[in-house]
Design an enzyme around this catalytic site. Structure first.
Site, PDB file in Angstrom:
ATOM      1  N   ARG A 113     -10.138  -0.616   8.948  1.00 45.56           N
ATOM      2  CA  ARG A 113      -9.566  -1.937   9.215  1.00 45.56           C
ATOM      3  C   ARG A 113     -10.563  -2.834   9.931  1.00 45.56           C
ATOM      4  NH1 ARG A 113      -3.824  -0.119   9.250  1.00 45.56           N
ATOM      5  NH2 ARG A 113      -2.428  -1.862   9.597  1.00 45.56           N
ATOM      6  N   ARG A 122      11.926  -5.037   5.041  1.00 48.32           N
ATOM      7  CA  ARG A 122      11.454  -3.663   4.791  1.00 48.32           C
ATOM      8  C   ARG A 122      12.244  -2.622   5.592  1.00 48.32           C
ATOM      9  NH1 ARG A 122       5.227  -1.750   5.175  1.00 48.32           N
ATOM     10  NH2 ARG A 122       5.359  -2.201   7.405  1.00 48.32           N
ATOM     11  N   ARG A 179       0.137  -9.336  13.259  1.00 51.72           N
ATOM     12  CA  ARG A 179      -0.561  -8.362  12.397  1.00 51.72           C
ATOM     13  C   ARG A 179      -1.343  -9.066  11.292  1.00 51.72           C
ATOM     14  NH1 ARG A 179       4.351  -5.079  10.748  1.00 51.72           N
ATOM     15  NH2 ARG A 179       2.963  -3.844   9.449  1.00 51.72           N
ATOM     16  N   ARG A 198      10.957  -0.923  11.027  1.00 56.13           N
ATOM     17  CA  ARG A 198       9.881  -0.691  11.986  1.00 56.13           C
ATOM     18  C   ARG A 198       9.912  -1.730  13.099  1.00 56.13           C
ATOM     19  NH1 ARG A 198       4.281   0.309   8.832  1.00 56.13           N
ATOM     20  NH2 ARG A 198       3.575  -0.947  10.599  1.00 56.13           N
ATOM     21  N   LYS A 244       0.832  -1.214   0.000  1.00 54.06           N
ATOM     22  CA  LYS A 244       0.000   0.000   0.000  1.00 54.06           C
ATOM     23  C   LYS A 244       0.866   1.263   0.000  1.00 54.06           C
ATOM     24  CE  LYS A 244      -2.388  -1.013   3.768  1.00 54.06           C
ATOM     25  NZ  LYS A 244      -1.853  -2.323   4.221  1.00 54.06           N
TER      26      LYS A 244
HETATM   27  P1  AMP Z   1       0.289   0.295   9.454  1.00 50.79           P
HETATM   28  O1  AMP Z   1       1.386   1.279   9.267  1.00 50.79           O
HETATM   29  O2  AMP Z   1      -0.912   0.605   8.612  1.00 50.79           O
HETATM   30  O3  AMP Z   1       0.743  -1.129   9.312  1.00 50.79           O
HETATM   31  O4  AMP Z   1      -0.214   0.461  10.966  1.00 50.79           O
HETATM   32  C1  AMP Z   1       0.662   0.212  12.056  1.00 50.79           C
HETATM   33  C2  AMP Z   1      -0.150  -0.043  13.321  1.00 50.79           C
HETATM   34  O5  AMP Z   1      -0.929   1.128  13.644  1.00 50.79           O
HETATM   35  C3  AMP Z   1      -1.178  -1.160  13.221  1.00 50.79           C
HETATM   36  O6  AMP Z   1      -0.594  -2.445  13.446  1.00 50.79           O
HETATM   37  C4  AMP Z   1      -2.163  -0.750  14.322  1.00 50.79           C
HETATM   38  O7  AMP Z   1      -1.663  -1.039  15.600  1.00 50.79           O
HETATM   39  C5  AMP Z   1      -2.199   0.770  14.161  1.00 50.79           C
HETATM   40  N1  AMP Z   1      -3.247   1.169  13.179  1.00 50.79           N
HETATM   41  C6  AMP Z   1      -3.064   1.758  11.973  1.00 50.79           C
HETATM   42  N2  AMP Z   1      -4.240   1.964  11.345  1.00 50.79           N
HETATM   43  C7  AMP Z   1      -5.207   1.508  12.197  1.00 50.79           C
HETATM   44  C8  AMP Z   1      -6.624   1.417  12.127  1.00 50.79           C
HETATM   45  N3  AMP Z   1      -7.308   1.828  11.051  1.00 50.79           N
HETATM   46  N4  AMP Z   1      -7.273   0.892  13.203  1.00 50.79           N
HETATM   47  C9  AMP Z   1      -6.615   0.477  14.288  1.00 50.79           C
HETATM   48  N5  AMP Z   1      -5.281   0.495  14.405  1.00 50.79           N
HETATM   49  C10 AMP Z   1      -4.564   1.014  13.369  1.00 50.79           C
END
Ligand code: AMP
Length: 220
Positions: free
Chosen positions: A93, A132, A176, A165, A18
């Site tokens: 999500r 990554r 995840r 990360r 993404k």
């Molecule tokens: P990402 O960078 O999108 O992988 O998000 C990293 C982390 O942020 C996720 O594993 C969640 O803990 C939190 N997070 C990001 N977007 C959301 C969302 N829409 N709802 C809940 N938690 C989120």
């Protein structure tokens, strides 16, 4: 330019590409990229109360509660950027978040034009996230072997420092992915029923995936 009154959702598992696609779509179409993960990481860096709240969930690979996340997204969209469209990444999500999104977009006069679903297998994701790297300054994603920076540890684009990360370690990646399958995957059916879902192949090269997405954008 007028304020953005259209939004696309980039949907897919963690590591489906993404961020990589968003970077190209911003460059080609001038969209405004809004990634809830980036917003949380920014809050974490600044050590805000929101960051402190999100930290524990993020470290476990769990989701931050829906109401907190939706409020953060709404505040971000209320800024009202001048752009052809918003590109939402990492939100929604969960099913409640999808409903909250509809409400937020309705209030702000923004139309959800399409949900682009980047399809990938779990095996590919584990391999991808293990390598990554991300720029601390501009969030551009790299990969140790698939997309190495020209100079090790340094962002090609802005010269920022690259880092891995904390939640890209194998255990958290597995958590995840489990979160994605249990809480996020039901959205596939939800958006299919709404006639908004547009699957693209996330297992081909990033350029080819971008091509598939561009074909969809032409129509919506
Ligand atoms: P990402 O960078 O999108 O992988 O998000 C990293 C982390 O942020 C996720 O594993 C969640 O803990 C939190 N997070 C990001 N977007 C959301 C969302 N829409 N709802 C809940 N938690 C989120």
């Amino acid at each position: 330019m007028a304020k953005a009154n259209k939004a696309y959702v980039l949907f897919g598992a963690p590591g489906s590409g993404k961020g990589t696609q968003a970077e190209q779509l911003v460059k080609h179409y001038g969209f405004v990229h809004v990634a809830t993960g980036d917003l949380f990481r920014e809050n974490l860096k600044q050590n805000t109360p929101l960051g402190q709240l999100a930290k524990g969930y993020m470290e476990k690979g769990a989701l931050v509660p829906d109401d907190v996340t939706a409020r953060m997204l709404k505040e971000r969209l209320q800024r009202g950027d001048e752009a052809p469209a918003y590109l939402l990444d990492g939100f929604p999500r969960t099913l409640p978040q999808a409903q909250m999104l509809e409400e937020i977009l309705r209030e702000l006069g923004i139309r959800l034009a399409a949900v682009i679903f980047i399809q990938t297998s779990d095996d590919l994701i584990v391999r991808r996230l293990g390598g990554r790297l991300i720029c601390k300054a501009c969030q551009t994603p790299y990969h140790k072997t698939n997309r190495p920076p020209k100079k090790e540890g340094i962002c090609d684009r802005c010269g920022g420092e690259l880092y891995q990360r904390a939640d890209d370690n194998p255990d958290t990646v597995r958590a995840r992915l489990a979160t994605f399958h249990s809480q996020t995957a039901p959205l596939i059916e939800y958006y299919k029923k709404a006639g908004l879902l547009h699957p693209v192949n996330g297992e081909i090269s990033a350029e080819q995936t971008l091509q598939e997405i561009s074909e969809i954008l032409k129509k919506y």
